[in-house]
Design a protein around this motif. Sequence first.
Motif, PDB file in Angstrom:
ATOM      1  N   SER A 159       0.824  -1.340   0.097  1.00 54.07           N
ATOM      2  CA  SER A 159       0.037  -0.046  -0.003  1.00 54.07           C
ATOM      3  C   SER A 159       0.951   1.435   0.130  1.00 54.07           C
ATOM      4  CB  SER A 159      -0.910   0.033   1.398  1.00 54.07           C
ATOM      5  OG  SER A 159      -0.227  -0.025   2.322  1.00 54.07           O
ATOM      6  N   ALA A 160       1.962   1.380   0.656  1.00 51.09           N
ATOM      7  CA  ALA A 160       2.666   2.395   0.860  1.00 51.09           C
ATOM      8  C   ALA A 160       3.522   2.766  -0.537  1.00 51.09           C
ATOM      9  CB  ALA A 160       3.789   2.168   1.909  1.00 51.09           C
ATOM     10  N   GLN A 161       3.975   1.570  -1.162  1.00 53.44           N
ATOM     11  CA  GLN A 161       4.457   1.775  -2.422  1.00 53.44           C
ATOM     12  C   GLN A 161       3.548   1.932  -3.503  1.00 53.44           C
ATOM     13  OE1 GLN A 161       7.712   1.651  -3.139  1.00 53.44           O
ATOM     14  NE2 GLN A 161       7.992   1.420  -0.921  1.00 53.44           N
ATOM     15  N   ILE A 162       2.256   1.761  -3.485  1.00 55.29           N
ATOM     16  CA  ILE A 162       1.451   2.457  -4.570  1.00 55.29           C
ATOM     17  C   ILE A 162       1.274   3.911  -4.468  1.00 55.29           C
ATOM     18  CG2 ILE A 162      -1.166   2.509  -4.953  1.00 55.29           C
ATOM     19  CD1 ILE A 162      -1.188  -0.367  -4.389  1.00 55.29           C
ATOM     20  N   ASP A 163       1.182   4.356  -2.964  1.00 53.33           N
ATOM     21  CA  ASP A 163       1.336   5.808  -2.978  1.00 53.33           C
ATOM     22  C   ASP A 163       2.543   6.473  -3.625  1.00 53.33           C
ATOM     23  OD1 ASP A 163      -1.361   5.881  -1.924  1.00 53.33           O
ATOM     24  OD2 ASP A 163      -0.902   5.764   0.285  1.00 53.33           O
ATOM     25  N   ARG A 164       3.585   5.866  -3.197  1.00 49.71           N
ATOM     26  CA  ARG A 164       4.973   6.292  -3.653  1.00 49.71           C
ATOM     27  C   ARG A 164       5.028   6.448  -5.090  1.00 49.71           C
ATOM     28  NH1 ARG A 164      10.011   3.414  -4.297  1.00 49.71           N
ATOM     29  NH2 ARG A 164      11.626   4.743  -4.282  1.00 49.71           N
ATOM     30  N   GLN A 165       4.487   5.276  -5.676  1.00 54.21           N
ATOM     31  CA  GLN A 165       4.714   5.423  -7.273  1.00 54.21           C
ATOM     32  C   GLN A 165       4.080   6.473  -7.828  1.00 54.21           C
ATOM     33  OE1 GLN A 165       7.308   3.246  -7.758  1.00 54.21           O
ATOM     34  NE2 GLN A 165       7.080   2.310  -5.935  1.00 54.21           N
ATOM     35  N   VAL A 166       2.910   6.607  -7.339  1.00 45.28           N
ATOM     36  CA  VAL A 166       1.989   7.984  -7.919  1.00 45.28           C
ATOM     37  C   VAL A 166       2.699   8.976  -7.750  1.00 45.28           C
ATOM     38  CG1 VAL A 166      -0.182   9.068  -7.609  1.00 45.28           C
ATOM     39  CG2 VAL A 166      -0.336   6.623  -7.615  1.00 45.28           C
ATOM     40  N   LYS A 167       3.379   9.219  -6.460  1.00 46.68           N
ATOM     41  CA  LYS A 167       4.028  10.579  -6.276  1.00 46.68           C
ATOM     42  C   LYS A 167       5.247  10.672  -7.192  1.00 46.68           C
ATOM     43  CE  LYS A 167       2.363  11.081  -1.598  1.00 46.68           C
ATOM     44  NZ  LYS A 167       2.856  11.243  -0.187  1.00 46.68           N
ATOM     45  N   LEU A 168       5.909   9.578  -7.446  1.00 47.67           N
ATOM     46  CA  LEU A 168       7.230   9.697  -8.247  1.00 47.67           C
ATOM     47  C   LEU A 168       6.817  10.106  -9.723  1.00 47.67           C
ATOM     48  CD1 LEU A 168       9.052   6.568  -7.099  1.00 47.67           C
ATOM     49  CD2 LEU A 168       9.544   8.954  -6.720  1.00 47.67           C
ATOM     50  N   ILE A 169       5.582   9.578 -10.286  1.00 51.47           N
ATOM     51  CA  ILE A 169       5.217   9.904 -11.363  1.00 51.47           C
ATOM     52  C   ILE A 169       4.812  11.293 -11.681  1.00 51.47           C
ATOM     53  CG2 ILE A 169       3.640   9.547 -13.399  1.00 51.47           C
ATOM     54  CD1 ILE A 169       3.287   6.582 -12.312  1.00 51.47           C
ATOM     55  N   GLN A 170       4.255  11.928 -10.607  1.00 54.98           N
ATOM     56  CA  GLN A 170       3.958  13.303 -10.488  1.00 54.98           C
ATOM     57  C   GLN A 170       4.824  14.322 -10.149  1.00 54.98           C
ATOM     58  OE1 GLN A 170       1.112  12.990  -7.335  1.00 54.98           O
ATOM     59  NE2 GLN A 170      -0.869  12.571  -8.434  1.00 54.98           N
ATOM     60  N   ASP A 171       6.024  13.802  -9.662  1.00 56.97           N
ATOM     61  CA  ASP A 171       6.921  14.708  -9.425  1.00 56.97           C
ATOM     62  C   ASP A 171       7.878  15.196 -10.546  1.00 56.97           C
ATOM     63  OD1 ASP A 171       9.470  15.841  -8.381  1.00 56.97           O
ATOM     64  OD2 ASP A 171       9.579  14.307  -6.638  1.00 56.97           O
ATOM     65  N   ARG A 172       7.771  16.484 -10.976  1.00 61.21           N
ATOM     66  CA  ARG A 172       8.235  17.138 -12.226  1.00 61.21           C
ATOM     67  C   ARG A 172      10.167  16.852 -12.211  1.00 61.21           C
ATOM     68  NH1 ARG A 172       5.087  21.289 -10.838  1.00 61.21           N
ATOM     69  NH2 ARG A 172       3.438  21.628 -12.142  1.00 61.21           N
ATOM     70  N   THR A 173      10.797  16.761 -10.912  1.00 55.10           N
ATOM     71  CA  THR A 173      11.971  16.682 -10.820  1.00 55.10           C
ATOM     72  C   THR A 173      12.600  15.095 -10.928  1.00 55.10           C
ATOM     73  OG1 THR A 173      12.117  16.122  -8.496  1.00 55.10           O
ATOM     74  CG2 THR A 173      12.061  18.486  -9.524  1.00 55.10           C
ATOM     75  N   ILE A 174      11.832  13.994 -11.080  1.00 58.24           N
ATOM     76  CA  ILE A 174      12.333  12.913 -11.253  1.00 58.24           C
ATOM     77  C   ILE A 174      12.667  12.213 -12.541  1.00 58.24           C
ATOM     78  CG2 ILE A 174      11.533  10.203 -10.910  1.00 58.24           C
ATOM     79  CD1 ILE A 174      11.741  11.696  -8.532  1.00 58.24           C
ATOM     80  N   PRO A 175      13.899  11.896 -12.739  1.00 59.12           N
ATOM     81  CA  PRO A 175      14.149  11.472 -14.190  1.00 59.12           C
ATOM     82  C   PRO A 175      13.279  10.334 -14.842  1.00 59.12           C
ATOM     83  CG  PRO A 175      15.987  11.219 -12.759  1.00 59.12           C
ATOM     84  CD  PRO A 175      14.848  11.424 -11.917  1.00 59.12           C
ATOM     85  N   MET A 176      13.065  10.372 -16.089  1.00 51.68           N
ATOM     86  CA  MET A 176      12.109   9.665 -16.980  1.00 51.68           C
ATOM     87  C   MET A 176      12.541   8.119 -16.499  1.00 51.68           C
ATOM     88  SD  MET A 176       9.850   9.224 -18.747  1.00 51.68           S
ATOM     89  CE  MET A 176       9.341  11.054 -19.187  1.00 51.68           C
ATOM     90  N   ARG A 177      13.553   7.606 -16.630  1.00 45.11           N
ATOM     91  CA  ARG A 177      13.843   6.120 -16.282  1.00 45.11           C
ATOM     92  C   ARG A 177      13.016   5.959 -14.808  1.00 45.11           C
ATOM     93  NH1 ARG A 177      19.495   2.728 -16.058  1.00 45.11           N
ATOM     94  NH2 ARG A 177      18.852   1.255 -14.863  1.00 45.11           N
ATOM     95  N   GLU A 178      13.157   6.691 -13.739  1.00 39.22           N
ATOM     96  CA  GLU A 178      12.589   6.239 -12.576  1.00 39.22           C
ATOM     97  C   GLU A 178      11.134   6.539 -12.700  1.00 39.22           C
ATOM     98  OE1 GLU A 178      14.362   8.113  -9.150  1.00 39.22           O
ATOM     99  OE2 GLU A 178      16.305   8.317  -9.995  1.00 39.22           O
ATOM    100  N   LYS A 179      10.590   7.311 -13.568  1.00 36.01           N
ATOM    101  CA  LYS A 179       8.903   7.628 -13.846  1.00 36.01           C
ATOM    102  C   LYS A 179       8.592   6.167 -14.583  1.00 36.01           C
ATOM    103  CE  LYS A 179       8.613  12.310 -14.018  1.00 36.01           C
ATOM    104  NZ  LYS A 179       7.537  12.716 -12.921  1.00 36.01           N
ATOM    105  N   ILE A 180       9.315   5.848 -15.289  1.00 39.69           N
ATOM    106  CA  ILE A 180       8.843   4.553 -15.982  1.00 39.69           C
ATOM    107  C   ILE A 180       8.872   3.522 -15.228  1.00 39.69           C
ATOM    108  CG2 ILE A 180       9.478   2.931 -17.857  1.00 39.69           C
ATOM    109  CD1 ILE A 180      10.937   5.325 -19.419  1.00 39.69           C
ATOM    110  N   ALA A 181       9.935   3.197 -14.488  1.00 38.14           N
ATOM    111  CA  ALA A 181       9.713   2.130 -13.238  1.00 38.14           C
ATOM    112  C   ALA A 181       8.623   2.280 -12.388  1.00 38.14           C
ATOM    113  CB  ALA A 181      10.983   2.106 -12.386  1.00 38.14           C
ATOM    114  N   ALA A 182       8.431   3.517 -11.849  1.00 39.36           N
ATOM    115  CA  ALA A 182       7.071   3.875 -11.024  1.00 39.36           C
ATOM    116  C   ALA A 182       5.755   3.294 -11.816  1.00 39.36           C
ATOM    117  CB  ALA A 182       7.265   5.228 -10.535  1.00 39.36           C
TER     118      ALA A 182
END
Length: 293
Positions: free
Chosen positions: A114-137
Amino acid sequence: MIRTIVLLAAALSLLIHGPAQAYGRYAHGTIARIALINAKPATRAAVQAMLARTAMLDTPTCPAKTAEDASVWPDCIRAMGDRFSYTGPWHYQNVDICKPFDLNSACANGNCVSAQIDRQVKLIQDRTIPMREKIAALVFLIHFVGDLHMPLHSGDRSDRGGNDVRVAYGLYTSERLNLHSIWDGALAERALTTPPSLERRYSDADRAAIAAGTVQDWSREAWTVSRDTAYALAQGGDPCGPKPAGRLTLTNESLAKAVEPQRLQIERASLRLARLLDEAFDPARAFTPKPRN
């Protein structure tokens, strides 16, 4: 009757001889497809554009270019050893079904589904996260929403999510059959092949009703299904009765009773994933973290 036996044999053959994957490719892939059918067109386009770049993950033995591949990528990479071994606890949160619901006890330091679901959504929304990490999220998110809704990833009796509970599936027995593997594989396939098909565009009202709530709400719901259906049916009605010493049997009657709860969990996972994808790719929800002092 003969057709039922043949289908059961085929499903169990896949279960016994195939790789151990939560909900398997069939159920995870179905959840991903239904989610994209019910997501906004802009979300669907954004997801497909990101999946087209999954070569950036550098996991050639675990492709993720399609929604179906992405839905099982987090299971596939677990076979890659130390590189992804840290992700193992992210797939489940086994809260004791015989005690009051306590998610915190199963989620130390955010190492639960459950915590990781919330975390992955935030990683996708975060403009500063590199694309590779967004894809993994994205691929983690697609998979983890399915995992959360598999009841035995959310509730157990200190038996590794039912992995230690030996169970026969009707007439079929195997040393590899247990309560967890049956709900992951054969029962999920039975539920999904029971008409009517769940793969459709749902009404606005149905989507809103089914996708409502928080990840914690969904966790409690899956935990309840684990207690009141998965363990109750396996143990003759008393989910918290004495732990079995030998092999239990899920009779045809018990299996029939489990089909609709299983279908509902898959339906919930699909429409809730659609909602989370819409939120993750909503430009109005994108953010830039404030710099730390």
